[in-house]
Motif scaffolding. Structure first.
Motif, PDB file in Angstrom:
ATOM      1  N   HIS A 199      53.507  41.523  48.817  1.00  0.00           N
ATOM      2  CA  HIS A 199      52.789  40.523  49.549  1.00  0.00           C
ATOM      3  C   HIS A 199      51.788  39.720  48.355  1.00  0.00           C
ATOM      4  N   GLY A 200      51.693  40.273  47.129  1.00  0.00           N
ATOM      5  CA  GLY A 200      50.948  39.711  45.988  1.00  0.00           C
ATOM      6  C   GLY A 200      49.492  39.816  45.977  1.00  0.00           C
ATOM      7  N   ARG A 201      48.973  40.752  47.110  1.00  0.00           N
ATOM      8  CA  ARG A 201      47.710  41.041  47.197  1.00  0.00           C
ATOM      9  C   ARG A 201      47.551  42.179  47.787  1.00  0.00           C
ATOM     10  N   VAL A 202      46.359  42.948  47.962  1.00  0.00           N
ATOM     11  CA  VAL A 202      45.940  43.845  48.904  1.00  0.00           C
ATOM     12  C   VAL A 202      45.103  43.383  49.793  1.00  0.00           C
ATOM     13  N   ALA A 203      45.156  43.343  51.003  1.00  0.00           N
ATOM     14  CA  ALA A 203      44.301  42.745  51.873  1.00  0.00           C
ATOM     15  C   ALA A 203      43.180  43.879  52.201  1.00  0.00           C
ATOM     16  N   GLN A 204      42.069  43.321  52.261  1.00  0.00           N
ATOM     17  CA  GLN A 204      40.764  44.212  52.566  1.00  0.00           C
ATOM     18  C   GLN A 204      39.887  43.729  53.471  1.00  0.00           C
ATOM     19  N   GLY A 205      39.319  44.338  54.436  1.00  0.00           N
ATOM     20  CA  GLY A 205      38.578  44.004  55.556  1.00  0.00           C
ATOM     21  C   GLY A 205      37.355  43.395  54.926  1.00  0.00           C
ATOM     22  N   TYR A 206      36.746  42.459  55.590  1.00  0.00           N
ATOM     23  CA  TYR A 206      35.388  41.756  55.114  1.00  0.00           C
ATOM     24  C   TYR A 206      34.572  41.297  56.288  1.00  0.00           C
ATOM     25  N   LEU A 207      33.252  41.838  56.191  1.00  0.00           N
ATOM     26  CA  LEU A 207      32.205  41.346  57.045  1.00  0.00           C
ATOM     27  C   LEU A 207      31.417  40.251  56.454  1.00  0.00           C
ATOM     28  N   GLY A 208      31.330  40.269  55.279  1.00  0.00           N
ATOM     29  CA  GLY A 208      30.089  39.359  54.569  1.00  0.00           C
ATOM     30  C   GLY A 208      28.860  39.695  54.571  1.00  0.00           C
ATOM     31  N   ILE A 209      28.511  40.864  54.267  1.00  0.00           N
ATOM     32  CA  ILE A 209      27.144  41.652  54.501  1.00  0.00           C
ATOM     33  C   ILE A 209      26.826  42.418  53.100  1.00  0.00           C
ATOM     34  N   ALA A 210      25.648  42.464  52.920  1.00  0.00           N
ATOM     35  CA  ALA A 210      25.304  43.562  51.927  1.00  0.00           C
ATOM     36  C   ALA A 210      24.270  44.462  52.663  1.00  0.00           C
ATOM     37  N   ALA A 211      24.206  45.742  52.614  1.00  0.00           N
ATOM     38  CA  ALA A 211      23.680  46.554  53.477  1.00  0.00           C
ATOM     39  C   ALA A 211      23.341  47.853  52.699  1.00  0.00           C
TER      40      ALA A 211
END
Length: 311
Positions: A199-211
């Motif tokens: 795939h050319g990349r490793v897909a990672q889940g993302y929420l867009g937060i810092a916690a």
């Protein structure tokens, strides 16, 4: 890494270095030089930090011949990159360590590098820490902690790290610790290589937060959760209505008390219900997990155990 304190083993260690050496290549860009490892025939693994956002990469094989190569993919979260050799040259693949015996704290190990002139270098040391699966500060899943008792010398980014038998344990990286080199284990390298080639990349889940971990009061009860300290504009969390100051207490049907457990639930494209405490009241918000965007700059060095507060 520090020199081996056992001179009586120098002959056997030299033999072990020779077993690894044919699969070790120099990897150079306009900005830096490091090391690559022939992982499979025609496939070279190196450090993502070395080749990140670089168009021109040159390889030098053990016989001193330059090799044409193209980028197959980069995964900054595990500091791994894959290059395809485009010529017909056959490369001897690395001899990877078997699962048994398992690495132990104190095991003798060494890293092998090749400089731009083709000269072979080795650095000898010990495993300073061995542990279970962990996640890097960018969210990369690593199957086992293998920490060296010292750092990696210049030019050894992406170098194979092998045991005293000359079997490769994994790929050396200084991206995850200020003071120690870390070995990305062979099982993780194999998985990432498969994904980058496909795939050319490793897909990672993302929420867009810092916690960060925190407690919240819900009625008369105190509950554990994750306090949102920032929310990325137009990220999945922001679109779902989460706000700075919210405390996530459940992700789906599980308590949200640890960042690693929250990350483990993030499957790109899946729906996730987050229960948060806001102003002493509980509410549930549904969001769709996004894919982590590429970082704008080359990853800065962080502690292996620390960062990762940004799912």
């Amino acid at each position: 890494m520090t020199p081996s304190p056992d001179p009586s083993s120098s002959s056997s260690l030299a033999d072990a270095v020779e077993r690894v050496a044919p699969a070790v290549l120099n990897v150079s860009t306009r900005r830096a030089t490091g090391t690559g490892l022939a992982w499979r025939d025609g496939v070279v693994v190196t450090s993502a930090r070395l080749v990140w956002r670089t168009r021109e990469v040159s390889l030098l094989a053990a016989d001193g011949e330059p090799l044409p190569a193209e980028m197959a993919g980069v995964d900054p979260s595990t500091d791994l990159a894959v290059l395809r050799v485009t010529g017909a040259t056959a490369l001897p693949a690395a001899r990877v360590a078997s699962d048994a015996p398992h690495p132990r704290v104190g095991d003798a190990v060494f890293a092998v590098a090749r400089d731009p002139s083709g000269l072979l270098h080795a650095s000898f040391g010990r495993l300073g820490a061995v542990g279970g699966a962990w996640r890097t500060w960018q969210g990369g899943a690593v199957d086992q902690l293998l920490r060296l008792d010292g750092g990696l010398y210049p030019g050894m980014e992406g170098a194979p790290v092998a045991n005293a038998a000359g079997e490769v344990l994994g790929v050396g990286s200084s991206a995850f610790s200020r003071h120690h080199g870390v070995v990305v284990p062979a099982s993780t390298v194999e998985r990432v290589v498969d994904e980058l080639l496909a795939h050319g990349r490793v897909a990672q889940g993302y929420l867009g937060i810092a916690a960060q971990p925190a407690q919240a009061r819900l009625g008369e009860e105190r509950v554990e959760g994750l306090l949102l300290t920032s929310v990325a504009e137009d990220g999945p969390a922001a679109r779902a209505g989460l706000l700075v100051g919210d405390i996530i207490v459940r992700a789906g049907d599980e308590p949200a008390t640890a960042l690693d457990r929250l990350r483990a639930r993030l499957q790109v494209g899946s729906s996730l219900a987050l229960t948060v405490v806001r102003g002493g009241q509980s509410l549930t918000l549904a969001l769709e997990v996004g894919e982590r965007p590429e970082p704008p700059e080359r990853g800065e060095r962080r502690g292996w155990h620390g960062g990762g507060c940004r799912p």
